[in-house]
Write a protein that holds these residues in place. Structure first.
Motif, mmCIF file in Angstrom:
data_model
loop_
_atom_site.group_PDB
_atom_site.id
_atom_site.type_symbol
_atom_site.label_atom_id
_atom_site.label_comp_id
_atom_site.label_asym_id
_atom_site.label_seq_id
_atom_site.Cartn_x
_atom_site.Cartn_y
_atom_site.Cartn_z
ATOM 1 N N GLY A 182 12.951 28.986 -7.738
ATOM 2 C CA GLY A 182 13.564 28.577 -8.995
ATOM 3 C C GLY A 182 12.660 28.654 -10.196
ATOM 4 O O GLY A 182 13.043 28.208 -11.285
ATOM 5 N N ASP A 183 11.459 29.213 -10.043
ATOM 6 C CA ASP A 183 10.551 29.346 -11.173
ATOM 7 C C ASP A 183 10.849 30.613 -11.966
ATOM 8 O O ASP A 183 11.288 31.624 -11.413
ATOM 9 N N HIS A 196 17.268 35.358 -8.575
ATOM 10 C CA HIS A 196 17.833 34.279 -7.766
ATOM 11 C C HIS A 196 18.668 33.371 -8.654
ATOM 12 O O HIS A 196 18.466 33.306 -9.871
ATOM 13 N N ASP A 197 19.594 32.669 -8.041
ATOM 14 C CA ASP A 197 20.414 31.707 -8.770
ATOM 15 C C ASP A 197 19.527 30.594 -9.327
ATOM 16 O O ASP A 197 18.650 30.083 -8.640
ATOM 17 N N VAL A 199 20.186 27.551 -9.969
ATOM 18 C CA VAL A 199 20.420 26.219 -9.407
ATOM 19 C C VAL A 199 20.214 26.208 -7.894
ATOM 20 O O VAL A 199 19.446 25.412 -7.354
ATOM 21 N N THR A 200 20.889 27.127 -7.177
ATOM 22 C CA THR A 200 20.836 27.127 -5.709
ATOM 23 C C THR A 200 19.673 27.935 -5.159
ATOM 24 O O THR A 200 19.346 27.816 -3.974
ATOM 25 N N HIS A 201 19.070 28.794 -5.977
ATOM 26 C CA HIS A 201 17.968 29.691 -5.590
ATOM 27 C C HIS A 201 18.426 30.778 -4.610
ATOM 28 O O HIS A 201 17.593 31.424 -3.972
ATOM 29 N N GLU A 202 19.713 30.993 -4.509
ATOM 30 C CA GLU A 202 20.244 32.070 -3.663
ATOM 31 C C GLU A 202 19.784 33.422 -4.195
ATOM 32 O O GLU A 202 19.791 33.677 -5.399
ATOM 33 N N LEU A 207 18.251 42.930 -10.133
ATOM 34 C CA LEU A 207 18.883 42.681 -11.429
ATOM 35 C C LEU A 207 18.713 43.908 -12.319
ATOM 36 O O LEU A 207 17.601 44.347 -12.596
ATOM 37 N N ILE A 208 19.839 44.463 -12.767
ATOM 38 C CA ILE A 208 19.860 45.619 -13.662
ATOM 39 C C ILE A 208 20.509 45.178 -14.978
ATOM 40 O O ILE A 208 21.602 44.601 -14.973
#
Length: 534
Positions: A182-183, A196-197, A199-202, A207-208
């Motif tokens: 989450g950083d 990653h998300d 909040v959930t870090h999923e 990422l494009i």
């Protein structure tokens, strides 16, 4: 007085014989008891006294004084209703048993429903319902139709979080992303962003993003002395707070002494567009304040009154969090503003935040904010992202005659026209296989500058989109998110030289690519459906 003589023995014997004849028919099935309009009454049988049906008394109905039985001793026993439902009801449990009394299904009163495999050997149910879901004993195996051969490319960006050596990644500026804990992280030029998300870090995958310009003069852009809306305004407490990226560049604002009138209880970001009419902007900011306190964040325009849609009242978590809004400015808007604080002019809702830290304010002319634009020190335009496989690395895996392409994506711009994956040939003729997101997901083949096949697969969503496209001469098909395959029988095959992820003809994708898979043959339509379901 004349007395009637007593009946003779022969007379009594004749009466008994007549009763016997009425109870025992002359031939099987030749007598009825009752009729369709004149039914008989109740029949009372003793313990272990049975009702038999059939020439050999195959069906029996009886009680042993404790339990009741309906037993078929010859063939199958059918319990059937040709008019409506069959309802089996018990005061306690309902059990279905197979040979030897082994359990198949057990329905427990006010409890679980249990499903068994070979209940005489395995006493633990393979599936059991609970108050919150199901419990499974063993593995779950699906009888789906997968290809026997393996793909020659299988880039699982979400799981592996790295690029295959055959892929070259391009972006000429800094970028940013959220890591697995989450950083907030900066990505240097030409370094991919595995996001990653927040909040959930999923893991979201690769990422494009297209090129975007932050309209603010810096990534902080926190006014140092409140704003022009009145006094007293919010006051700057510090300029050395640790930010989400680990630098000490965040600022803290004290709202406790600010007036609630007008916009004096807000910090204000202005001067970034004097004429926003008809434009869509999204804004985001990182905030950190007392958990449970609320803060307002909204886009506004001078003279716009209460018509702004880009507004929100957000609850703080006590940790750094990113909040965002977007707004399309109507005609007549003569200035763009972004306000953040305890007073929302559009709704009149009063926030409760007092001392709050801020960092990384972004305003972009997009419907989604994307990642925070580097850097927090100077205004910047980020370059677009894309990935490429060409040359021998491409020709070693690609089959021009037939193949299957699968992508798993999450769009961040469902209203735009974006292409997450393109297999490209002659640029002049636009020879290509491409997958396109717009209002729907589309697969298109162009050969010799002419569209050979085009299939609209289905409406995209903002969570997950899986498209499986198969091609062969006059035999193309597409399945989208587990749908039955849509087909086209009119395609010739273009000559292609490269695979691009995130770019085609100067337009760039905006979202996450979690997986890209390629088979060098055309899989079946049933297999397409399976591949787009997983």
């Amino acid at each position: 007085m004349i007395r009637r003589p007593p009946r003779s023995t022969l007379d009594r014997s004749s009466a008994a014989s007549d009763v016997y004849k009425r109870q025992v028919p002359n031939s099987p099935g030749s007598y009825n008891i009752g009729s369709t309009s004149l039914e008989i009454g109740d029949i009372y049988l003793g313990v272990n006294k049975k009702v038999f049906c059939g020439l050999n008394q195959e069906l029996q109905l009886y009680t042993d004084g404790t339990n009741g039985y309906l037993k078929e001793t010859n063939g199958d026993l059918y319990l059937q209703s040709t008019a409506d439902d069959v309802i089996i009801r018990a005061a306690d449990n309902i059990s279905i048993q197979a040979q030897g009394g082994e359990y198949c299904i057990n329905g427990n009163g006010n409890g679980s429903v249990d499903l068994y495999y070979d209940g005489g050997t395995y006493t633990t149910p393979k599936l059991s319902t609970t108050a919150t879901g199901i419990t499974v004993d063993g593995e779950v195996a699906a009888s789906q139709d997968f290809p026997v051969t393996k793909p020659v490319l299988d880039f699982n960006f979400a799981a592996e979080k790295k690029l295959d050596p055959r892929i070259t990644f391009y972006r000429t500026t800094l970028g940013s992303y959220i890591d697995e804990i989450g950083d907030y992280r900066w990505a240097s030029a030409n370094q991919p962003k595995f996001n990653h998300d927040e909040v959930t870090h999923e893991s979201k995958g690769l990422l494009i993003e297209p090129a975007r310009t932050n309209k603010l003069t810096s990534g902080n852009n926190i006014p140092s002395g409140g704003n022009s809306g009145g006094t007293p305004g919010p006051s700057l407490v510090a300029n050395d707070v640790e930010a989400p990226d680990g630098s000490f560049t965040a600022r803290t604002i004290d709202y406790s002494n600010a007036s609630g009138n007008m916009n004096s209880a807000n910090i204000e970001f202005s001067g970034w567009d004097s004429d926003p009419s008809g434009k869509t902007y999204s804004a985001s900011i990182w905030v950190k304040g007392t958990a449970g306190h609320t803060i307002n964040f909204y886009l506004d325009a001078s003279g716009q009154g209460t018509s702004a849609t880009g507004k929100g009242n957000f609850t703080l978590t006590g940790k750094w969090q990113r909040i965002s809004v977007y707004h399309t400015y109507p005609s007549g808007s003569n200035a763009g503003y972004l306000r953040c604080g305890t007073r929302n002019l559009q709704t009149g809702v009063q926030g409760t935040a007092t001392v709050t830290s801020f960092w990384g304010t972004t305003i972009v002319e997009e419907s989604q904010p994307g990642s925070t634009i580097a850097t927090p020190i100077v205004p910047v335009t980020t370059a677009p992202d894309y990935a490429l496989i060409d040359g021998e690395d491409f020709t070693n895996f690609f089959n021009e005659a037939e193949g299957t392409i699968i992508t798993s994506t999450q769009t961040l711009d469902p209203a735009g026209v974006r292409r997450p994956a393109v297999i490209e040939g002659d640029v002049t003729n636009n020879d290509r296989h491409y997958l396109q997101e717009s209002s729907s997901y589309q697969y298109q083949i162009r050969d010799g500058g002419v569209t050979q096949a085009q299939i609209d697969a289905g409406s995209i969503n903002t969570t997950k989109n899986i498209i499986a496209a198969a091609y062969k001469l006059n035999d193309t098909a597409v399945s989208f998110n587990g749908s039955d395959a849509a087909t086209d029988t009119s395609a010739t095959m273009p000559t292609c030289t490269k695979l691009k992820l995130g770019e085609w003809s100067g337009t760039f994708y905006f979202g996450h690519i979690s997986r890209f898979t390629y088979y060098p043959r055309r899989v079946t339509n049933s297999q397409l459906k399976t591949l787009s379901s997983t």
